[in-house]
Design an enzyme around this catalytic site. Sequence first.
Site, PDB file in Angstrom:
ATOM      1  N   ASP A 163      40.204  57.931  -7.760  1.00  0.00           N
ATOM      2  CA  ASP A 163      38.890  58.222  -8.326  1.00  0.00           C
ATOM      3  C   ASP A 163      38.326  56.903  -8.825  1.00  0.00           C
ATOM      4  O   ASP A 163      39.073  55.962  -9.126  1.00  0.00           O
ATOM      5  CB  ASP A 163      38.999  59.234  -9.469  1.00  0.00           C
ATOM      6  CG  ASP A 163      37.669  59.917  -9.797  1.00  0.00           C
ATOM      7  OD1 ASP A 163      36.617  59.418  -9.340  1.00  0.00           O
ATOM      8  OD2 ASP A 163      37.683  60.938 -10.505  1.00  0.00           O
ATOM      9  N   HIS A 164      36.996  56.834  -8.886  1.00  0.00           N
ATOM     10  CA  HIS A 164      36.355  55.643  -9.414  1.00  0.00           C
ATOM     11  C   HIS A 164      36.492  55.624 -10.934  1.00  0.00           C
ATOM     12  O   HIS A 164      36.043  56.558 -11.609  1.00  0.00           O
ATOM     13  CB  HIS A 164      34.869  55.620  -9.025  1.00  0.00           C
ATOM     14  CG  HIS A 164      34.645  55.418  -7.565  1.00  0.00           C
ATOM     15  ND1 HIS A 164      33.721  56.134  -6.840  1.00  0.00           N
ATOM     16  CD2 HIS A 164      35.233  54.572  -6.674  1.00  0.00           C
ATOM     17  CE1 HIS A 164      33.733  55.735  -5.583  1.00  0.00           C
ATOM     18  NE2 HIS A 164      34.654  54.795  -5.458  1.00  0.00           N
ATOM     19  N   TYR A 218      34.235  61.327 -11.378  1.00  0.00           N
ATOM     20  CA  TYR A 218      34.106  62.603 -10.665  1.00  0.00           C
ATOM     21  C   TYR A 218      33.988  62.394  -9.159  1.00  0.00           C
ATOM     22  O   TYR A 218      33.331  63.159  -8.467  1.00  0.00           O
ATOM     23  CB  TYR A 218      32.917  63.420 -11.168  1.00  0.00           C
ATOM     24  CG  TYR A 218      32.660  63.377 -12.649  1.00  0.00           C
ATOM     25  CD1 TYR A 218      33.709  63.253 -13.567  1.00  0.00           C
ATOM     26  CD2 TYR A 218      31.368  63.472 -13.157  1.00  0.00           C
ATOM     27  CE1 TYR A 218      33.469  63.225 -14.936  1.00  0.00           C
ATOM     28  CE2 TYR A 218      31.127  63.452 -14.525  1.00  0.00           C
ATOM     29  CZ  TYR A 218      32.171  63.315 -15.404  1.00  0.00           C
ATOM     30  OH  TYR A 218      31.929  63.287 -16.767  1.00  0.00           O
ATOM     31  N   HIS A 219      34.651  61.361  -8.633  1.00  0.00           N
ATOM     32  CA  HIS A 219      34.568  61.003  -7.218  1.00  0.00           C
ATOM     33  C   HIS A 219      35.940  61.054  -6.554  1.00  0.00           C
ATOM     34  O   HIS A 219      36.235  60.255  -5.668  1.00  0.00           O
ATOM     35  CB  HIS A 219      33.991  59.586  -7.072  1.00  0.00           C
ATOM     36  CG  HIS A 219      32.580  59.444  -7.515  1.00  0.00           C
ATOM     37  ND1 HIS A 219      31.979  58.210  -7.725  1.00  0.00           N
ATOM     38  CD2 HIS A 219      31.625  60.370  -7.788  1.00  0.00           C
ATOM     39  CE1 HIS A 219      30.728  58.392  -8.110  1.00  0.00           C
ATOM     40  NE2 HIS A 219      30.489  59.693  -8.152  1.00  0.00           N
ATOM     41  N   ALA A 220      36.767  61.993  -6.934  1.00  0.00           N
ATOM     42  CA  ALA A 220      38.160  61.982  -6.491  1.00  0.00           C
ATOM     43  C   ALA A 220      38.310  62.269  -4.995  1.00  0.00           C
ATOM     44  O   ALA A 220      37.545  63.021  -4.403  1.00  0.00           O
ATOM     45  CB  ALA A 220      38.956  63.010  -7.293  1.00  0.00           C
TER      46      ALA A 220
END
Length: 526
Positions: free
Chosen positions: A288-289, A457-459
């Site tokens: 994730d970021h 929230y970019h998993a």
Amino acid sequence: MYDYIVVGAGSAGCVLAARLSEDPDTSVLLIEAGGDNREEHMSVPAMFGQLFKTAHDWDYESEPEPNLGGRRNYLPRGKGLGGTSALNGMVYIRGHRDDFDGWRDEGNPGWGYEDVLPYFIKAEDNVRGASEYHGVGGPLTVSDHRYEHPISRAWYESALNAGFPANADFNGPEQDGAGFYQVTQREASRWSTATAYLYPALERPNVEVRTHTFVNRILIEDGRAVGVEVEHLSEVSEVRASREVIVSTGVYNSPQLLMLSGIGPREQLTGFGIDCLVDLPVGEGLQDHAGIFLQYATDTETMRTVGTPENLELWREKREGPLTSNVVEVGGFFRSRPDLPRPDVQTTIMPIGWAEEGLAEVKDDQFMILQWLLRPQTTGSVRLRSATPTAKPRIVNNHLDHADDMRSMIDGLRLQLKIAEQEPLRSHERAVLQAPSASASDAEFEQYLRAGVLSCYHATSTCRMGHVVDSELKVHGVEGLRVADASVMPFMVNGNPNAATIMIGEKASDLIKGVDRAGAPSASTA
């Protein structure tokens, strides 16, 4: 009995159901744990933050993060038709050319940039028109903003004044620079994959959608997926598929469903009393970021006060005004060191305050600069909490576990502070609320990061191609079973992942049909 069962109506699942049902001789069942998500407020772009921790959100959180002082990170995930595309900030970013070439070079033929670009174009209906990089006439409308906050414009001009190039199209030939994001909106309304793909497909008699239906496990008989066990209103039943089961429940739920079905790390499954049918590294490789905020008080009116009845009426009647904004209007891609082959940090500006992971009320005008790490070296995991299907999985991101990740975040923050010192943004800054000093030491920057880093929230990457699935997204060791969502990415893309997830849905549909982009038989079926 259906030909195909698609589990999960998210960013990729809606694409799959719509594309597979284009064949009138094919029957498709789409199963979704949430509702149909047609409420008006879900279409208002600026109101997306109000969807967090509601019935539209799986409302996950990480385990205590080992490198962040044991803090847990809130992890929203869209629940209902459209999945996270019905909950997110609508930013349309595909990623860097090198991302997809890297997927291909890791042993996944057909996933290089030139291979996937036609699928991005096929999906797109870009208001700017057709070009070498963009399409028109596709289901997914990609638009420019109708509203521009003055702080967004000020940051953009300050980035140029700091010496960074302007970039009018982050999805064009180059990613570096500062510019205004395009968004997945049509006529200033959210355009999720449910709206773009699924709702029009529901006019066909060969596609069925079951909402509020939970899938407990995949049914596997003699090494083949033959259906799923579902639960609806406390009633458990089985549904069968004659051709394939396609899992598209997202980066947390897809590995959980595979493991509950006996596909995953043997030691973990047997520890929960689950028979291991296929020993695979399911749930490993999570990325994730990692993001960090700089926060400023301002005398400029921000988005904090835009949710008025007058603005809502303006949106309803004319699709104009501040409620058309996705809040994250502008940003950029930067190389924290000049010797890097691609940008390693991304920036987003938000003309609104932030407290308690965005879940608490902010009572004064603030704006934020959010930086995140694009290509982390760190990986985490998704693991079972128990053998109970409704138990939330154990998620560990392991942010900042690699020295290179910390280096990029520190050097990137120094670039952000340089931009914040420029005019005209400087004139909007009344006070620094949360930011390290530009003269701070690396040790002080590191302390700031460990105290404040959160997940963006970019998993991705928990059912990775080359490890859990092959290049056609088929699960190793099980016939008739594929995974198609962000979990199959070998590693994450340079940017917001929703566009790439939609592309995966488009390409997976053709892989299942046995055709390539030209409509000819694919290499595997010729």
